[in-house]
Every structure is written in structure tokens, then in C-alpha cells.
Design a protein around this motif. Sequence first.
Motif: not given
Length: 817
Positions: A463, A466-467, A470, A712, A715
Amino acid sequence: MQKNRFLSYLPSLVAIIAVGLLAFIYHHQSRVNAAADIKAEVADKTDSLRTRLQSQIDGGIHLSRGVASILSRNPDMTQVEFSRVVSEIFTDLPEVINIAWAPDMVITRVHPVKGNEQAIGLDFRTLPDQLDAVVKARDTGQIVLVGPINLVQGGRGFIFRVPVYAPGDDTVLFKGLLSLVFDMDAFLAKSGMTDPGNGIEVAVAVDHGKFGPVEMMLGPLDLVNDRPVTEQVLIPGGSWTIFARPSEGWEAAERPPFYDRLLLFVVGLLILVPLVMANALAVSRQATIREMEITARRLKGVMENAPGAYVSFKMFQDGSQQIEYISDVCKDIWGIDRETILADGQVLWNTVFPEDLAGFKEEIQRALETRRPWHFKWRITTPTGEVKWLEGRGRMTPLPDGSIRRDSFAVDITEQKQRDEDFERQAEMVRQAQKQESIGHMTGGVAHDFNNLLAVVRGSLELLRDDLEEEGIEDDDRLSLIGTAIQAADRGAELTKSMLSFARRARLNPEVVDLNEVVKETEAWAGRTLPATIDVQVDLAPVLPKIWVDRGSTASAILNLIVNARDAMPRGGALKITTEQQQLDARTIQQHGEAIDPGTYVVLTISDSGEGISEAIRERIFEPFFSTKHPGKGSGLGLSMVQGFVKQSGGTIRVTSQPGQGTTFKLYFKPHEGQKVLSGAESGLRGDTPPAALRILLAEDDEGVRAVLTATLDRLGHNVEAAETGDAALALFQKDPAFDLLITDIVMPGHLQGTDLAREIRQIDTALPVIFLSGYARDADAVGGDMDPTEIRLMKPVRRKVLAEAIERAIAARRNI
């Protein structure tokens, strides 16, 4: 005329003369036989009395010598100590009425004290009538028996005078005289001499030489001259003679009243059946002889059929010994015939194992010094090379000539020893199995909790990655750090998988596997890593049943054993890999302590010609974290993982090895017997396109895992309703059953476990897909071996990609129903 009359009576006269003559002869012979029988009966009873009387005298001598031995070490013991010692030794001998201790010929201790106070202080040197016996005992060192005499206590008796000596600097020192006073009547009564039930009249006299006077101790004097049966009883310094006759006298005993009455009947038949009666007499005598022979054979049979061999040794003062008797059973035990052993007793010692010989001789020496029984177990090698275990017992008996008789009894306990060893081996197998099971439970529990932690760590890192992605920052070092952390979490997951493999709780994906094919593939690429000094030989069975195993774990097990073989041959050698079918019977399985069924097995054998493994190390090679390699060269989990995988697959593993002779591992697998249903992961179900946003019911008791899974799934674009127990999840579903998927842990607190939750929800929505999560395979196995296509099992920690693919397969499977 007178001549004719005479001739007419002649046959009658002849008959009368013949009958009278035969009757006389028969009567006389009957008396002779009766006399012989009664004399033999009297002799047997007299011998029995002699044996008991001799035993009493010998017992008194042994006990008196025992007290003398104690006094030689402690001549100054107090009256209380003296009374205690004497009362303990002679507690069962009421015929001993007085015991006195006279150090330096002066009485200082008596027992019992009461009634014998006046004897204390008495000096034997002032008693002329007793001085001769006292001096004789002192000077000769032998026990002297005095009596029979009239006792001060009343009645008649006799006295043992026992000299007491103690070792000095250069010679033995005379310490004093021990006197034991026996009541004659009680002594003789105890031996049965006065028992009227014996059926014989007994007299006992003291021997004073062939022409000496007869001094009667018991019974009438006339018995001595009435054809008595005699027996001698040995006493210190002389002997007693027992005279015996029937209680009613010889005349009455020898008269056969039954034969007298029978004679009246036989007289009329003697003319017709003289030969029959003569034959009857002969048969009667022959029967007596046969009975004696039968008795002799029975006695011999008892000796020969006893469960062991009786051996009698005579041990001389110079240390030599000879065998005086050995039973015929020696041939069955030692494999040596009786004549050979009697000719040279050393042949028995030559059969004893060298490792046991010293201990055996020490035990015999201990018994010789202490005069206590000996007991020992030892091994022998027979002339044919057979090894046996024997157990022997015996005792030492001093003989008058100074030698020692060692009576021994030896029994073959080889079968018992083997049973004991088998029992101990089975017990050790049980202990090892319990130990492995305990470690397995602990390992499984640790791995379960650790997988939950890894699930939180890995999910959180994904997670976080992913941040950061981005944010779009180029060459972001944080992404590299997160990638490294994710790799470390994956290595942690592999470690827990190894631990679970040892504990037989690893998640396996079994399939139908051709073992020969796996061996070829593994050997093909693993063989390239082996040095040229190792000669690899592969011999695969042309026809081999397929097996139901995890293909990857099978290859890992083969690779692990190949690497171990390589490390065992640093200078090169031979590595051989073979496959075959083998039949295992129940007896062989029981001997190895294995929990498998008898039948046909597919066997993989990997052998090397390396250094081999000692027995001590071989017993530990399957222990987790045990390794003989240098630090950093091995984790110690390899063989434990192989063993766990094989046993979890329903098989077993065996190892044979000797130092310097190489090592052989054999892996046994049950042949595949039919088609099995594949799990969701194996079925290959996959949606054509990613599913749209789903409404997912999540049941997970671990708060961290639940939070990461929720994030998760968010997301991934799904709507999640999370519950911490199966009961709470069921309540949510009952309130609003419009869910597309159930994701549930298997083991949770509360009434409903994961499988129970799925079962309850399926009663409401029979087609709802379910994904089961577990920390280790034992929980996953609770779901069952046969699964619905809409059920999928995943092991924690679950990668996000794997979770997404599982959701796609579950939804795709529902569409195909």
C-alpha cells in the motif's frame, strides 16, 4: 493189596507233598521279600532323619562360625550388643538354650542373661571336667562338641566349643571361646527323631570307635543289637550313629498277613497254577526294578529339561578350578558336548566375550570373598560363531579340604534380550515421534502467528509503495527501500514455509506426478552444478506408477539430497539415483516405527559413496536446525523439510549409513490410485476480464491483517464489510445478503470458524464464492480435500496480485455454474 493202596494214594501223597513244599517255599520267599521291602522303607526314613539332623548340626556350625567371625572383629562388644547379635542369628533355633562368650577363657557375656548370671566370670581353666575340650578347641582351632551331658538347666544336651581367632601382625591371635548349649530333646525332636508318625523306632548313640563303649543319646540299648538300619551323622571331632527298626519290631513288620490269607486260597490252586504264581512273583520283582528305573529317568529328566545348565565347579586354593559336573543341556547352550567340557573346563571361559570376561571374573571373585551369591549376564560365541546372551546365578560352598564348590546355573536369555532390545528400540521410536510431534505443534503455532505479522507488514508495504508511485517522483529511493523490505518479507514467508514443511503443516498443491520425469528434470539442471569428480548414475524403473504429491516440493527434496551427497564427497565419488516399486509388510513397518499402511510403494533411492554418518549423528539428522556443516554452510532445516514433506504426502523416509561407507536415503510414496479434485489454485479458473467493483464480506480476527486486507481490497476497487469473528460476519450477511464474495480466515474466536461461516452462508446463498485464508495448512485442511470450484484456499501472507487473481477465479467460477 497194601502195595496197591499205597499206589492209589501215591498221587495224593505226591500232591500233598508238592503243595506243602510249594507252600513252604512261597511262605519263606514272601517273608524274605517283606523283610527286604520293610528294611528298604526303614532305610529311606532313616536317611531322611539323618539328612535333617546333619543339616541342623551343619547349620549350628555355620551360625556359630558367623557369631565367632563377628566376635573376632569386635571381641569387646557390650552385653546388649552381644544379646542383640545372638538373638538375631539364633531367633529360629529354640533348641539353643544358652550362648556364652569367654574372651581369654573367662565368660563375660551370656545370652539369655536371665538364669545364667552365675556363669559370668567363670574361668574354664578352673573346671577340670571341661578343660580338655576347651584346650582342644583353642589349640586345634576346630569346633569341639562336648556331650551328651546333664545340663544345669535340666535335661540332657551338648555343647559346641568354638575358638575365636583374629589376625595379628605375624600370626593369628586366640581371642576367646564361644560356647553354644543345645537342649538334646529339643534338638532331636526338631529333626523328627521322636516323631511317632515316622513309623520307625529310633536310637542315637555317640561313636567311641569300633571297639569303644556305646553311649546312648536316645532310644533303648537293645535296638543296637536288633538288626538295625544304621546311618552316621558327622559332628565336630566325631560322629553319631542312628539305629532304626520298625515301630512294631522286625518280626511283626515282616509278617505279611495278607499273604498268609492269600496262601490259604493259593494252596488249592498251586497244583494247577504253580507256574502262574511263580511268574507273578517274578513279575512283582520286575515291576519293582522298573519303578526304580522310572524314578531314575524322572530325576534325570528334571535335570535335563530344566531351562538351563547346572554346572558345579571345584575351586582350589591355588586359584585353579575344575568342573565336577555339568548337565547335558550344555550342548544346547554352548554348542560343546559334556565330555569335552569335563575334560577341559577352560573351553567355557574361551567362549566368553572379551568385553564381558573381566566383569564376569570380578563378580566371581566378589562372591568368593564375601561368600554371597553371584549373578551376572554375559555374551558368548559358540564354536559355530553364534552369539548368545547367558544369565548365571550361583553360590559358594566351602569344603572341608579348603577348596570351594561353586554351584552355578546358566540360562540362555538370547531371545529375552532380543525382546528387551526390540522393546527399547520401539520405545525410543515412540519418544522420537512424540518429540517431533511436540516440535511440530510449536513450529506450526509460531509460523501461524508469524505469517499474520508478515501479512500485515507486506500488505502495508504494498500500500505504501502504491502511494509513493502515485507521487511520481523519479528515482525515489523510498521505492527501492520498500522493494527491499518486501523481498525480506517474502524471505520470511519462505522461512515459515520451511518450518511448516518440517512440522508437516506446509500448504501443498498435490497433483499426479511422474516421479521418473521429476528425477530427470531435477538431475538435468542440478547435475551441472556437481563437480566432475562425482560420477552420477541414474537408473529409473521403466514402468513406475504415478504418485500424488506436490511437484515443487518433490523436486526440492531431490535437490536437497543431491546437494547433501555432493557435500559428503569433497574428493569426489559416486552418486546413484534409482526408482523402483517395493512391497512393505506390516512387520517391517512396525520395526521402523512408521505410521503408514502396508502395501506397494514407489521408492526413490539416492546413494553416495561419501564419508557416511555415525549412529549418534544419524539419530539427529532430521532434527530442525541440526547441521554438521560449517557455520553459514547450511540452515539445518533441509532434511527436516524433506522428512516433513514426505510424511505429509502419506509416505516415509529411511536412511542407512556407516562411517566411511557412504549414505543411502530412501523416499517411499504411495502410488496414485485415482483422479483427485484440484484446488482452486490448481484448477486454472481465471476470469476473462477483471471483475467490476464487488461487495465483499471479510471475516478476519487479527486487527492488523484485517486493516491491511480492507485497504488492499479498497485499492482494488471493491466495497468491503469487515468483521472480526465468524459470528459477526454471519450477522452482517443475515442483515443484508447482497454480497458478491466471502473472504474468511479459517481459525477465529467465537462459535463459528471459517468453514462453519461458509456453511451457514451457503444455506442462504448456495452459489456465493468463498476464499479461505490460513496461517498454516492444518487450518486449511479443515476445509476438506474435495472443494467446490467456487472455493479457493490461500496461505498468508497473501500478495496483492495473488489475492486479485483469486478473486477473479472465484467470480469466474460462479459465472460458469
